[in-house]
Every structure is written in structure tokens, then in C-alpha cells.
Design a protein around this motif. Structure first.
Motif, PDB file in Angstrom:
ATOM      1  N   GLU A 178      18.364  -8.836  25.948  1.00  0.00           N
ATOM      2  CA  GLU A 178      19.426  -8.258  26.769  1.00  0.00           C
ATOM      3  C   GLU A 178      20.190  -7.172  26.019  1.00  0.00           C
ATOM      4  N   LYS A 179      20.595  -6.161  26.745  1.00  0.00           N
ATOM      5  CA  LYS A 179      21.365  -5.073  26.154  1.00  0.00           C
ATOM      6  C   LYS A 179      22.656  -5.617  25.554  1.00  0.00           C
ATOM      7  N   GLY A 180      22.946  -5.241  24.314  1.00  0.00           N
ATOM      8  CA  GLY A 180      24.143  -5.688  23.629  1.00  0.00           C
ATOM      9  C   GLY A 180      23.984  -7.002  22.893  1.00  0.00           C
ATOM     10  N   GLU A 181      22.845  -7.652  23.050  1.00  0.00           N
ATOM     11  CA  GLU A 181      22.590  -8.920  22.371  1.00  0.00           C
ATOM     12  C   GLU A 181      22.248  -8.665  20.904  1.00  0.00           C
ATOM     13  N   ARG A 182      22.585  -9.587  20.028  1.00  0.00           N
ATOM     14  CA  ARG A 182      22.308  -9.426  18.600  1.00  0.00           C
ATOM     15  C   ARG A 182      21.424 -10.564  18.093  1.00  0.00           C
ATOM     16  N   ILE A 183      20.314 -10.207  17.474  1.00  0.00           N
ATOM     17  CA  ILE A 183      19.399 -11.203  16.922  1.00  0.00           C
ATOM     18  C   ILE A 183      19.965 -11.737  15.609  1.00  0.00           C
ATOM     19  N   GLN A 184      20.023 -13.060  15.499  1.00  0.00           N
ATOM     20  CA  GLN A 184      20.540 -13.687  14.282  1.00  0.00           C
ATOM     21  C   GLN A 184      19.441 -14.245  13.397  1.00  0.00           C
ATOM     22  N   ASN A 185      18.354 -14.752  14.016  1.00  0.00           N
ATOM     23  CA  ASN A 185      17.275 -15.334  13.214  1.00  0.00           C
ATOM     24  C   ASN A 185      16.021 -15.486  14.061  1.00  0.00           C
TER      25      ASN A 185
ATOM     26  N   ASP B 213       8.605  -8.675  13.739  1.00  0.00           N
ATOM     27  CA  ASP B 213       9.547  -7.645  13.289  1.00  0.00           C
ATOM     28  C   ASP B 213      10.651  -7.521  14.325  1.00  0.00           C
ATOM     29  N   LYS B 214      11.883  -7.564  13.883  1.00  0.00           N
ATOM     30  CA  LYS B 214      12.998  -7.385  14.811  1.00  0.00           C
ATOM     31  C   LYS B 214      13.538  -5.972  14.684  1.00  0.00           C
ATOM     32  N   ILE B 215      13.897  -5.412  15.815  1.00  0.00           N
ATOM     33  CA  ILE B 215      14.442  -4.052  15.863  1.00  0.00           C
ATOM     34  C   ILE B 215      15.827  -4.136  16.496  1.00  0.00           C
ATOM     35  N   ASP B 216      16.849  -3.900  15.702  1.00  0.00           N
ATOM     36  CA  ASP B 216      18.219  -3.950  16.189  1.00  0.00           C
ATOM     37  C   ASP B 216      18.596  -2.626  16.835  1.00  0.00           C
ATOM     38  N   GLY B 217      19.567  -2.675  17.715  1.00  0.00           N
ATOM     39  CA  GLY B 217      20.045  -1.475  18.383  1.00  0.00           C
ATOM     40  C   GLY B 217      20.857  -1.858  19.595  1.00  0.00           C
ATOM     41  N   ASP B 218      21.087  -0.893  20.476  1.00  0.00           N
ATOM     42  CA  ASP B 218      21.847  -1.166  21.692  1.00  0.00           C
ATOM     43  C   ASP B 218      21.159  -2.241  22.514  1.00  0.00           C
ATOM     44  N   ARG B 219      19.814  -2.182  22.527  1.00  0.00           N
ATOM     45  CA  ARG B 219      19.020  -3.254  23.124  1.00  0.00           C
ATOM     46  C   ARG B 219      18.016  -3.713  22.078  1.00  0.00           C
ATOM     47  N   PRO B 220      18.083  -4.966  21.632  1.00  0.00           N
ATOM     48  CA  PRO B 220      17.197  -5.425  20.552  1.00  0.00           C
ATOM     49  C   PRO B 220      15.795  -5.762  21.053  1.00  0.00           C
ATOM     50  N   PHE B 221      14.828  -5.644  20.140  1.00  0.00           N
ATOM     51  CA  PHE B 221      13.434  -5.962  20.441  1.00  0.00           C
ATOM     52  C   PHE B 221      12.860  -6.829  19.327  1.00  0.00           C
ATOM     53  N   VAL B 222      11.819  -7.570  19.669  1.00  0.00           N
ATOM     54  CA  VAL B 222      11.045  -8.307  18.676  1.00  0.00           C
ATOM     55  C   VAL B 222       9.577  -7.936  18.876  1.00  0.00           C
ATOM     56  N   LEU B 223       8.919  -7.496  17.815  1.00  0.00           N
ATOM     57  CA  LEU B 223       7.497  -7.175  17.873  1.00  0.00           C
ATOM     58  C   LEU B 223       6.704  -8.375  17.373  1.00  0.00           C
ATOM     59  N   VAL B 224       5.649  -8.730  18.102  1.00  0.00           N
ATOM     60  CA  VAL B 224       4.834  -9.897  17.770  1.00  0.00           C
ATOM     61  C   VAL B 224       3.380  -9.470  17.592  1.00  0.00           C
TER      62      VAL B 224
END
Length: 270
Positions: free
Chosen positions: A75-82, A94-105
């Protein structure tokens, strides 16, 4: 004495090496977890091409393929912690932080399966990961709470005489301190598999009102109409303490919670 002392230490270890039998409560909890994981919830194709799962409805399956990266859009604005996986040696994340976070698998081989748990500042995701030789999903995303109302109204589930058209769905969050002015005797049968249930469901002016008796809109139940053997989303909004549906529903369910969810069945009296 030494032999006795040694045996007293080893005995518990030998007992735990034997197969464990689940008791009735544990069997029930496993059955409930399986039902949630395998729940056949609707998947929606988004404009960006990602396949969106309804968060909390089930355990999403992410189909991956070696030498291909799959994107998990949060979700937009969400922050990945772990990030935690059941098989970190054969899967790369791989996690990509930003305005909308992503996780690459990415898996490093085919025909393997595990799960990925994503901890964020808003929620916890538990995703099933499957690696195959040929098939894969480029990207997935999620639909959260209030966004489940953003669907086209389905006229087929309305009584024809009470049908109400709507151009665009709206979500109204009210923090008014006044009590709802609309009250009516219920003309619906309400049943629940848990303790919680709405206090009243009724129709007025071509709409359906569901009394939740709370002004807290942070954890609203999800509403689906039942059409035959399938459940579908519909336009509705939250106002004061009520879910307001743009039409007269004949049969519907409310789902509150995630894994330990409560299901409320709503059926209009004939």
C-alpha cells in the motif's frame, strides 16, 4: 546413581522424538487455518497489470519462476519493517522503499514451495510462494478494507422494483456526534458464527442500512452480496454507525477479521 540421573535427563528427549498427536482443539484450529488459506476469494486484475488479492480473505499464492523476478506491491505510504521466509537459502528477496514499497521475489530453482512473511508498520502479510518451471506471475497487489467498495454495482442482486443505479461508488467517513436519524424495524434474518453481529438491517428509500453500533471506521467488516453460489462486491459506504448500500439486497454476508474471522449471514425476509 549416575545411570538413573542420566536416564532422567534423556527420558523427556525420547518422548518428544515420537510423533505428536493433535488434540481436538488443535485439530479444529488447523482446520480453520486451512479453510482460511484455501478460501476461494476473488482476484482482481488492476490497471497496471498486477493481480490484486483481498487482504485478509485468504493466503495469497505467488507463482514464481527461476530467472524471473516477481513484484509484490504494497500500500502507498506503507513502510516495510522486516522480511522472513521459511526457505531463505533457495529464495531471494529485495525490498524497495519509497512512496509505495515493493518486494522483489526470485527462486533459484523450480518445484519448491515456502512462505514469505512481510512485516510493515500497518499489517502483516503471509504469502505462499510456489516456484514452477514454466508459469509465473509478474506482479501482485492487494485491496484493503474500504477499497473493496470500489466496484461496479451489480444490478442482478437487487429486487427489480427497488433497483438503484449509481455512477461511481463513494466512501463517506463521518465523525458526526449525532445519532443516526434513520431507524426502522428489521426485515432481514441475521445469523452469525461468532459473538458479534449487526444490531439491525433494514430498507428505506431504495437503500439497505446495516447498523454496526460503532463510529470506528478503522476496522469495518467487508460486505459481499450472494448471487447463486458466488459472492460479489457492491457499492456501499459508511456513515455515522451504518453501512449504507445503494440498493435492496436479498442475500449477503459480512466478514469481520482475518484469520480468526466472524461471518455474518444476512437474508431478506420474503
Amino acid at each position: 546413581m549416575k545411570k538413573v540421573f542420566l536416564l532422567s535427563i534423556l527420558s523427556p528427549i525420547l518422548l518428544f522424538s515420537e510423533s505428536y498427536s493433535l488434540n481436538s482443539m488443535e485439530k479444529k484450529s488447523v482446520s480453520m487455518a486451512k479453510a482460511w488459506m484455501n478460501n476461494n476469494s476473488k482476484i482482481v486484475k488492476q490497471p497496471d497489470g498486477s493481480l490484486a488479492f483481498y487482504y485478509g480473505d485468504n493466503m495469497p499464492s505467488l507463482i514464481c519462476k527461476p530467472f524471473n523476478a516477481t513484484v509484490i506491491k504494497l500500500e502507498k505510504g506503507e513502510r516495510i519493517q522486516n522480511l522472513k521466509s521459511g526457505d531463505p537459502d533457495r529464495w531471494k528477496f529485495d525490498k524497495i522503499d519509497g512512496d509505495r514499497p515493493f518486494v522483489l521475489v526470485k527462486p533459484n530453482k523450480a518445484n519448491i514451495m515456502t512462505n514469505l512473511i512481510i512485516f510493515t508498520d500497518r499489517r502483516i502479510y503471509n504469502i505462499k510462494l510456489v516456484s514452477t518451471k514454466a508459469s509465473w506471475l509478474p506482479s501482485i497487489s492487494f485491496i484493503y478494507g474500504k477499497e473493496q467498495t470500489k466496484k461496479t454495482t451489480l444490478p442482478s442482486i437487487f429486487d427489480s422494483k427497488d433497483k438503484t443505479e449509481s455512477s461511481k461508488p463513494t466512501i463517506i467517513k463521518s465523525v458526526s456526534t449525532k445519532k443516526p436519524s434513520i431507524k426502522s424495524t428489521s426485515n432481514y434474518i441475521i445469523s452469525s458464527d461468532g459473538i458479534w453481529r449487526p444490531s439491525n438491517v433494514f430498507n428505506k428509500n431504495g437503500k439497505t442500512y446495516i447498523n454496526l453500533d460503532t463510529r470506528d471506521n478503522s476496522n469495518l467488516p467487508r460486505l459481499y452480496v450472494i448471487n447463486g453460489n458466488s459472492r460479489k462486491t457492491i457499492n456501499y459506504h459508511f456513515k455515522n454507525t451504518q453501512l449504507v448500500v445503494d440498493g435492496i439486497i436479498k442475500k449477503a454476508i459480512l466478514i469481520k477479521g482475518g484469520l480468526s474471522k466472524t461471518i455474518i449471514h444476512i437474508r431478506r425476509k420474503r
